[in-house]
Design an enzyme around this catalytic site. Structure first.
Site, PDB file in Angstrom:
ATOM      1  N   ASP A   1       0.813  -1.223   0.000  1.00  0.00           N
ATOM      2  CA  ASP A   1       0.000   0.000   0.000  1.00  0.00           C
ATOM      3  C   ASP A   1       0.844   1.270   0.000  1.00  0.00           C
ATOM      4  O   ASP A   1       2.077   1.225   0.153  1.00  0.00           O
ATOM      5  CB  ASP A   1      -0.975  -0.008   1.198  1.00  0.00           C
TER       6      ASP A   1
ATOM      7  N   ASN B   1      -7.451  -2.576  14.442  1.00  0.00           N
ATOM      8  CA  ASN B   1      -8.857  -2.886  14.154  1.00  0.00           C
ATOM      9  C   ASN B   1      -9.007  -4.108  13.239  1.00  0.00           C
ATOM     10  O   ASN B   1     -10.077  -4.344  12.698  1.00  0.00           O
ATOM     11  CB  ASN B   1      -9.550  -1.668  13.520  1.00  0.00           C
TER      12      ASN B   1
ATOM     13  N   HIS C   1      -7.358  -4.537  10.372  1.00  0.00           N
ATOM     14  CA  HIS C   1      -7.155  -4.298   8.946  1.00  0.00           C
ATOM     15  C   HIS C   1      -5.871  -4.958   8.459  1.00  0.00           C
ATOM     16  O   HIS C   1      -4.930  -5.190   9.225  1.00  0.00           O
ATOM     17  CB  HIS C   1      -7.233  -2.804   8.581  1.00  0.00           C
TER      18      HIS C   1
HETATM   19  C1  GLP Z   1      -0.510   0.428   8.468  1.00  0.00           C
HETATM   20  C2  GLP Z   1      -0.226  -0.441   7.266  1.00  0.00           C
HETATM   21  C3  GLP Z   1      -0.473  -1.911   7.566  1.00  0.00           C
HETATM   22  C4  GLP Z   1       0.179  -2.288   8.883  1.00  0.00           C
HETATM   23  C5  GLP Z   1      -0.390  -1.458   9.999  1.00  0.00           C
HETATM   24  C6  GLP Z   1       0.145  -1.823  11.359  1.00  0.00           C
HETATM   25  O1  GLP Z   1      -1.856   0.731   8.606  1.00  0.00           O
HETATM   26  N1  GLP Z   1      -0.997  -0.068   6.141  1.00  0.00           N
HETATM   27  O2  GLP Z   1       0.026  -2.700   6.497  1.00  0.00           O
HETATM   28  O3  GLP Z   1      -0.036  -3.672   9.131  1.00  0.00           O
HETATM   29  O4  GLP Z   1      -0.058  -0.107   9.702  1.00  0.00           O
HETATM   30  O5  GLP Z   1       1.292  -1.095  11.648  1.00  0.00           O
HETATM   31  P1  GLP Z   1       2.219  -1.313  12.913  1.00  0.00           P
HETATM   32  O6  GLP Z   1       3.057  -2.502  12.572  1.00  0.00           O
HETATM   33  O7  GLP Z   1       3.028  -0.069  13.006  1.00  0.00           O
HETATM   34  O8  GLP Z   1       1.354  -1.543  14.080  1.00  0.00           O
END
Ligand code: GLP
Length: 243
Positions: free
Chosen positions: A67, A136, A138
């Site tokens: 992304d 959440n 995602h």
């Molecule tokens: C962002 C990315 C995700 C990632 C998430 C969690 O939203 N788009 O791909 O999994 O962050 O990030 P973190 O590892 O910093 O908790």
């Protein structure tokens, strides 16, 4: 679905790096799916170390990232392209043209969405995909809701995600409200998936996924239950609410 529980983030990172190292050594021309966020940074550090100390060779590897924020160009320190260059690509011997991140600039985003999935398939498809998870539930930027996009597309971020990711920006107002994200369908086409999760803020999402196996667009990670080769590597904090 295989679940591995480790003591801490460092051990999660090493375990995930082992899987990636094995893939690269067995298949030097492999196609990897990569993720951003704080969780994979430890795995990227491990892979850089193995490149420097053990000659792990990325010269024929191709990568596709999940992304990118909409509206951020690659030189913006908050863009995921910048992140990937800083955290991994600049420190290994991967040709930069073998690395792909959706293009976030307003005038390129739409066409980037259109070609991203077909580019991946034309190159042979992703062999090994690493995923983090949002608090959440995602995956990439596929946010919980009534529907999820199957293909790479422009998506709205939820307030929860904007708040979670505000820590990387100077202020919450600077966090983009939209992003380009590979769709759930694009992600599920990967041959193998490794999801890494660390910290207690991930515990509710991991518990929802593992305590009761159901699939819902309101828990995007639950679509992984329909994939044939998923390994979840959690630390004890992220696993703490699993019954
Ligand atoms: C962002 C990315 C995700 C990632 C998430 C969690 O939203 N788009 O791909 O999994 O962050 O990030 P973190 O590892 O910093 O908790």
């Amino acid at each position: 679905m295989k679940v591995i529980v480790k003591n801490n983030h460092k051990e999660v990172s090493k375990e995930a790096a082992d899987i990636f190292e094995m893939e690269i050594r067995n298949n030097p021309k492999t196609i990897l799916g990569l993720a951003t966020g704080s969780t994979p940074i430890g795995m990227y550090k491990e892979l850089i170390k193995r490149h420097n100390e053990e000659g792990l060779d990325f010269s024929s590897v191709t990568t596709f990232n999940l992304d990118e924020y909409l509206g951020l160009d690659p030189n913006n320190p908050n863009s995921y392209r910048y992140f990937m260059n800083q955290e991994l690509f600049n420190h290994i011997n991967i040709p930069i043209e073998n690395t792909h991140v959706p293009l976030g600039e307003e005038d390129k985003a739409e066409i980037s969405c259109k070609v991203y999935d077909s580019m991946i398939q034309e190159m042979g498809g992703i062999k090994l995909q690493v995923l983090g998870i949002g608090s959440n539930g995602h995956i990439a930027f596929n946010e919980p809701g009534e529907r999820l996009s199957a293909n790479t597309s422009i998506v709205d971020l939820t307030n929860e995600t904007i708040q979670d990711n505000a820590r990387f920006f100077d202020s919450i107002d600077e966090v983009p409200k939209k992003a380009i994200s590979m769709g759930m369908g694009s992600i599920l086409k990967a041959e193998k998936i490794v999801l890494i999760a660390s910290g207690e803020n991930k515990a509710p999402a991991i518990a929802k996924l593992l305590n009761e196996p159901y699939i819902s667009t309101y828990l995007p990670v639950s679509f992984l239950l329909a994939h044939k080769d998923v390994t979840i590597i959690c630390d004890e904090d992220a696993y703490s609410l699993v019954k």
